[in-house]
Design a protein around this motif. Structure first.
Motif, PDB file in Angstrom:
ATOM      1  N   HIS A 280     -48.958  86.335  62.047  1.00 52.11           N
ATOM      2  CA  HIS A 280     -47.618  85.832  61.743  1.00 52.11           C
ATOM      3  C   HIS A 280     -46.891  85.590  63.053  1.00 52.11           C
ATOM      4  CE1 HIS A 280     -43.261  86.391  61.300  1.00 52.11           C
ATOM      5  NE2 HIS A 280     -43.391  85.914  60.088  1.00 52.11           N
ATOM      6  N   ILE A 281     -46.210  84.450  63.161  1.00 52.58           N
ATOM      7  CA  ILE A 281     -45.418  84.154  64.355  1.00 52.58           C
ATOM      8  C   ILE A 281     -44.354  83.130  64.011  1.00 52.58           C
ATOM      9  CG2 ILE A 281     -46.963  82.306  65.158  1.00 52.58           C
ATOM     10  CD1 ILE A 281     -46.365  83.247  68.042  1.00 52.58           C
ATOM     11  N   HIS A 282     -43.230  83.189  64.720  1.00 51.19           N
ATOM     12  CA  HIS A 282     -42.181  82.166  64.637  1.00 51.19           C
ATOM     13  C   HIS A 282     -42.305  81.277  65.874  1.00 51.19           C
ATOM     14  CE1 HIS A 282     -39.460  84.981  62.035  1.00 51.19           C
ATOM     15  NE2 HIS A 282     -40.537  84.569  61.403  1.00 51.19           N
ATOM     16  N   VAL A 283     -42.406  79.975  65.680  1.00 48.31           N
ATOM     17  CA  VAL A 283     -42.618  79.038  66.782  1.00 48.31           C
ATOM     18  C   VAL A 283     -41.764  77.789  66.603  1.00 48.31           C
ATOM     19  CG1 VAL A 283     -44.970  79.782  67.290  1.00 48.31           C
ATOM     20  CG2 VAL A 283     -44.595  77.997  65.588  1.00 48.31           C
ATOM     21  N   ASP A 284     -41.590  77.077  67.692  1.00 46.13           N
ATOM     22  CA  ASP A 284     -40.942  75.766  67.629  1.00 46.13           C
ATOM     23  C   ASP A 284     -41.966  74.659  67.435  1.00 46.13           C
ATOM     24  OD1 ASP A 284     -38.136  75.924  67.713  1.00 46.13           O
ATOM     25  OD2 ASP A 284     -38.175  76.456  69.827  1.00 46.13           O
ATOM     26  N   ASP A 285     -43.198  74.887  67.870  1.00 44.06           N
ATOM     27  CA  ASP A 285     -44.244  73.868  67.781  1.00 44.06           C
ATOM     28  C   ASP A 285     -45.473  74.508  67.148  1.00 44.06           C
ATOM     29  OD1 ASP A 285     -45.893  71.712  68.042  1.00 44.06           O
ATOM     30  OD2 ASP A 285     -45.475  71.364  70.160  1.00 44.06           O
ATOM     31  N   VAL A 286     -45.793  74.086  65.936  1.00 48.99           N
ATOM     32  CA  VAL A 286     -46.892  74.692  65.187  1.00 48.99           C
ATOM     33  C   VAL A 286     -48.251  74.326  65.781  1.00 48.99           C
ATOM     34  CG1 VAL A 286     -48.054  74.702  62.942  1.00 48.99           C
ATOM     35  CG2 VAL A 286     -45.564  74.820  63.054  1.00 48.99           C
ATOM     36  N   GLY A 287     -48.405  73.102  66.269  1.00 39.12           N
ATOM     37  CA  GLY A 287     -49.702  72.596  66.694  1.00 39.12           C
ATOM     38  C   GLY A 287     -50.426  73.469  67.703  1.00 39.12           C
ATOM     39  N   PRO A 288     -49.799  73.810  68.854  1.00 35.20           N
ATOM     40  CA  PRO A 288     -50.512  74.634  69.831  1.00 35.20           C
ATOM     41  C   PRO A 288     -50.910  76.007  69.288  1.00 35.20           C
ATOM     42  CG  PRO A 288     -48.637  73.554  70.849  1.00 35.20           C
ATOM     43  CD  PRO A 288     -48.519  73.299  69.372  1.00 35.20           C
ATOM     44  N   ALA A 289     -50.081  76.574  68.400  1.00 31.61           N
ATOM     45  CA  ALA A 289     -50.417  77.879  67.834  1.00 31.61           C
ATOM     46  C   ALA A 289     -51.655  77.787  66.955  1.00 31.61           C
ATOM     47  CB  ALA A 289     -49.234  78.420  67.032  1.00 31.61           C
ATOM     48  N   VAL A 290     -51.737  76.748  66.150  1.00 31.24           N
ATOM     49  CA  VAL A 290     -52.922  76.571  65.313  1.00 31.24           C
ATOM     50  C   VAL A 290     -54.141  76.275  66.176  1.00 31.24           C
ATOM     51  CG1 VAL A 290     -53.974  75.145  63.502  1.00 31.24           C
ATOM     52  CG2 VAL A 290     -51.581  75.842  63.310  1.00 31.24           C
ATOM     53  N   GLU A 291     -53.937  75.483  67.235  1.00 31.35           N
ATOM     54  CA  GLU A 291     -55.051  75.183  68.134  1.00 31.35           C
ATOM     55  C   GLU A 291     -55.581  76.465  68.783  1.00 31.35           C
ATOM     56  OE1 GLU A 291     -54.187  72.994  71.685  1.00 31.35           O
ATOM     57  OE2 GLU A 291     -56.040  71.858  71.515  1.00 31.35           O
ATOM     58  N   ALA A 292     -54.688  77.375  69.157  1.00 31.22           N
ATOM     59  CA  ALA A 292     -55.117  78.650  69.729  1.00 31.22           C
ATOM     60  C   ALA A 292     -55.908  79.460  68.711  1.00 31.22           C
ATOM     61  CB  ALA A 292     -53.899  79.446  70.209  1.00 31.22           C
ATOM     62  N   ALA A 293     -55.492  79.386  67.451  1.00 36.33           N
ATOM     63  CA  ALA A 293     -56.221  80.089  66.400  1.00 36.33           C
ATOM     64  C   ALA A 293     -57.616  79.512  66.213  1.00 36.33           C
ATOM     65  CB  ALA A 293     -55.442  80.017  65.091  1.00 36.33           C
ATOM     66  N   VAL A 294     -57.726  78.197  66.265  1.00 37.35           N
ATOM     67  CA  VAL A 294     -59.035  77.549  66.123  1.00 37.35           C
ATOM     68  C   VAL A 294     -59.957  77.960  67.272  1.00 37.35           C
ATOM     69  CG1 VAL A 294     -60.214  75.314  66.169  1.00 37.35           C
ATOM     70  CG2 VAL A 294     -58.161  75.609  64.779  1.00 37.35           C
ATOM     71  N   ALA A 295     -59.387  78.107  68.464  1.00 40.54           N
ATOM     72  CA  ALA A 295     -60.197  78.528  69.615  1.00 40.54           C
ATOM     73  C   ALA A 295     -60.697  79.961  69.457  1.00 40.54           C
ATOM     74  CB  ALA A 295     -59.379  78.399  70.897  1.00 40.54           C
ATOM     75  N   ALA A 296     -59.950  80.773  68.718  1.00 39.90           N
ATOM     76  CA  ALA A 296     -60.332  82.182  68.550  1.00 39.90           C
ATOM     77  C   ALA A 296     -61.301  82.396  67.401  1.00 39.90           C
ATOM     78  CB  ALA A 296     -59.085  83.036  68.331  1.00 39.90           C
ATOM     79  N   GLY A 297     -61.252  81.569  66.387  1.00 37.31           N
ATOM     80  CA  GLY A 297     -62.097  81.774  65.217  1.00 37.31           C
ATOM     81  C   GLY A 297     -61.854  80.705  64.174  1.00 37.31           C
ATOM     82  N   ARG A 298     -61.869  81.105  62.906  1.00 38.24           N
ATOM     83  CA  ARG A 298     -61.662  80.149  61.813  1.00 38.24           C
ATOM     84  C   ARG A 298     -60.380  80.495  61.055  1.00 38.24           C
ATOM     85  NH1 ARG A 298     -62.666  79.128  56.300  1.00 38.24           N
ATOM     86  NH2 ARG A 298     -63.274  81.283  55.915  1.00 38.24           N
ATOM     87  N   PRO A 299     -59.285  79.763  61.329  1.00 37.86           N
ATOM     88  CA  PRO A 299     -58.060  80.006  60.575  1.00 37.86           C
ATOM     89  C   PRO A 299     -58.131  79.356  59.191  1.00 37.86           C
ATOM     90  CG  PRO A 299     -57.696  78.269  62.181  1.00 37.86           C
ATOM     91  CD  PRO A 299     -59.105  78.755  62.389  1.00 37.86           C
ATOM     92  N   HIS A 300     -57.571  80.021  58.206  1.00 35.90           N
ATOM     93  CA  HIS A 300     -57.501  79.460  56.864  1.00 35.90           C
ATOM     94  C   HIS A 300     -56.294  80.051  56.145  1.00 35.90           C
ATOM     95  CE1 HIS A 300     -59.787  83.086  55.234  1.00 35.90           C
ATOM     96  NE2 HIS A 300     -60.134  83.097  56.503  1.00 35.90           N
ATOM     97  N   ARG A 301     -56.007  79.509  54.955  1.00 37.92           N
ATOM     98  CA  ARG A 301     -54.773  79.866  54.232  1.00 37.92           C
ATOM     99  C   ARG A 301     -53.570  79.742  55.158  1.00 37.92           C
ATOM    100  NH1 ARG A 301     -55.821  84.877  50.008  1.00 37.92           N
ATOM    101  NH2 ARG A 301     -57.924  84.306  49.385  1.00 37.92           N
ATOM    102  N   ILE A 302     -53.517  78.621  55.870  1.00 37.99           N
ATOM    103  CA  ILE A 302     -52.419  78.380  56.818  1.00 37.99           C
ATOM    104  C   ILE A 302     -51.151  78.040  56.041  1.00 37.99           C
ATOM    105  CG2 ILE A 302     -51.631  76.917  58.708  1.00 37.99           C
ATOM    106  CD1 ILE A 302     -54.605  76.464  59.382  1.00 37.99           C
ATOM    107  N   ARG A 303     -50.056  78.709  56.398  1.00 40.97           N
ATOM    108  CA  ARG A 303     -48.781  78.498  55.696  1.00 40.97           C
ATOM    109  C   ARG A 303     -47.678  78.314  56.734  1.00 40.97           C
ATOM    110  NH1 ARG A 303     -44.587  81.852  53.420  1.00 40.97           N
ATOM    111  NH2 ARG A 303     -43.709  80.908  51.546  1.00 40.97           N
TER     112      ARG A 303
END
Length: 541
Positions: A280-303
């Motif tokens: 869970h995080i509060h951000v101004d730009d969602v894209g880089p946060a999701v990209e960081a998650a993809v680099a770490a593993g497999r993100p799913h159930r993204i909300r």
């Protein structure tokens, strides 16, 4: 206490807790002013606990370890909002301590479990803040540990004695939260998450003692002074989006993800284990946060939740604008431009040259849309696109830059575009598609140089893997086949081959045949990009 009775007691506590959260939901929602006043903490806690209880019941009437494991996993999978994610950590850590603890008495075991849960919750939060659910959990744990010395000799009565002390301390700590957090003092309320935890503590007291606690006040202690502190900037003017997702990843990768996410926003909470995590995080730009998650593993159930009133946020963006949302894509060749246009994008031909911030900003404004998604499709354009997006937002346009560093990543993102979705969901989907696409290419060296693969000379064939020169060879086809194999080493279901303007006519066919023979389960798609400098682009999804 027999195991059967322990399971029955656990279920009774869950029933009482769920009923208490249902009854207090609106009250807790109304208290919600920190870190953003989005009025959903009570709802999030209720949904999180409801998911935990449902998972426990679905596990059947098995032994206590199975019931507690199901409760913790259900909370993790169903966690909503920062308070819900923290609650899931409290439940998981406390449950594990109950099962693994070696305390000499039942009261000590309960106290140890509350302490372990509170410590785990603090560790899960990127920057713990006092005056929140964390403070209430720690106060309850400390009181429980201190009460053990005065607990009755009868083991059956010890847990009830301990939980009464913990519940009283939780209520007192809740009343003190405005003394610890200025946002609560200014609003004249106590912490919403802490109030929800008090509901669970009261339910535990009733389950263990049969005594229903008196109605706890949700008012702050009188005369509580306002305070500032390092996190006073977490106000409604802070980050615009709440991002939560599940992540399949190793422990080591999650440690790196924490470091990557911390500078991106606030309210970072990472909980879980055994290769399943909730972030869970509060951000101004969602894209880089999701990209960081993809680099770490497999993100799913993204909300993704946009805190601001979207109607108000777009009210000023419609002046003179012809459409609601536009996709702006930067194409390196005429064939690529046709492919992006076919996906509904407003296309800017780059010819592979660097662009300026002004050119990207002009393209965003030329779309005449209230909402704009940008696909830069190379690293240099990505940098200037971020600056252009910032300028466009100042002009009242809602802009998101999907961090595509290669043309094939842009094609993958454009393929999943769906204008019928919300802006945030569409951006998240495109970002995930781009991040799940590994990219490579082949080109011809124009001068002597040293690369990651060793020295090269003018005229040598260079194979590019994820942006780095990784292969040096004499012929295009063998180098291209090696690049494809390296990209497929991590798995893949779809290979996209994009033919350039200057490559031999049989290059795509040779690489296609190679992939089909070496990787028979992989689908291959060939496209005509007609880009300069790169006879072949390769993408693996």
């Amino acid at each position: 206490m027999s195991e059967e009775r322990s399971v029955a007691l656990l279920r009774h506590w869950c029933d009482l807790s769920l009923a208490g959260l249902e009854s207090a939901r609106e009250e807790i929602d109304a208290l919600n002013v920190y870190p953003v006043p989005d009025g959903d903490t009570g709802t999030n806690l209720l949904l999180t606990f409801e998911a935990a209880r449902k998972a426990m019941l679905a596990a059947g009437p098995g032994p206590l370890p199975g019931a507690l494991a199901a409760l913790g996993r259900g909370a993790l999978l169903g966690a909503r909002g920062s308070s819900g994610v923290i609650l899931s950590q409290l439940l998981r850590a406390g449950s594990r301590q109950l099962l693994a603890g070696t305390a000499s008495t039942p009261g000590r075991l309960l106290a140890d479990s509350l302490a372990t849960a509170a410590d785990a919750a603090y560790q899960a939060v990127g920057h713990p803040v006092e005056g929140t659910i964390l403070s209430v959990a720690r106060a309850a744990a400390l009181a429980a540990q201190q009460s053990v010395a005065g607990a009755p000799d009868d083991p059956a009565g010890q847990p009830g004695w301990v939980i009464q002390a913990a519940a009283r301390a939780a209520a007192d700590a809740l009343a003190r939260t405005p003394c610890q957090l200025g946002a609560l003092q200014r609003a004249g309320v106590v912490d919403a998450g802490g109030r929800g935890l008090c509901v669970l503590m009261d339910a535990a007291q009733e389950a263990l003692t049969g005594i229903r606690p008196a109605r706890r006040t949700a008012q702050p202690s009188p005369g509580a002074p306002a305070v500032g502190g390092a996190h006073a900037h977490l106000t409604p003017d802070g980050p615009a989006y709440e991002l939560t997702f599940l992540l399949d990843a190793d422990d080591q990768a999650v440690a790196g993800l924490r470091r990557a996410l911390e500078p991106m926003g606030d309210a970072l909470v990472v909980v879980g284990g055994d290769r399943l995590w909730k972030v869970h995080i509060h951000v101004d730009d969602v894209g880089p946060a999701v990209e960081a998650a993809v680099a770490a593993g497999r993100p799913h159930r993204i909300r993704v939740v946009h805190f601001a009133d979207q109607e108000a946020g777009t009210a000023g963006t419609g002046r003179g604008r012809a459409k609601h949302r536009s996709l702006v894509a930067f194409a390196a060749g005429p064939g690529l431009a046709e492919l992006f246009a076919g996906a509904g994008a407003d296309v800017v031909r780059t010819g592979g040259r660097p662009l300026t911030t002004g050119e990207v900003l002009a393209a965003i404004k030329a779309s005449r849309a209230a909402e704009v998604v940008v696909l830069p499709n190379d690293p240099e354009t990505l940098t200037v696109a971020e600056a252009a997006a910032h300028a466009a937002r100042d002009d009242g346009i809602r802009v998101a830059v999907v961090p595509t560093r290669a043309q094939v990543q842009g094609l993958a993102a454009a393929a999943v575009r769906d204008p019928s979705r919300s802006f945030d969901d569409d951006v998240v989907s495109m970002t995930a598609a781009a991040g799940n696409t590994r990219h490579g290419a082949v080109t011809v060296a124009t001068r002597d140089a040293m690369t990651m693969a060793g020295p090269c000379h003018a005229g040598d064939i260079l194979g590019v893997v994820q942006g780095d020169f990784a292969v040096v060879g004499a012929d295009l086809a063998p180098v291209a086949c090696t690049v494809a194999d390296r990209l497929l080493a991590g798995g893949g279901e779809l290979v996209t081959l994009v033919a350039g303007a200057d490559g031999p006519a049989d290059l795509v066919g040779v690489v296609r045949t190679h992939v089909e023979q070496r990787h028979p389960s992989v689908e291959v798609v060939a496209l005509d990009g007609r880009q300069a400098r790169y006879p072949l682009l390769i993408g693996v999804e």
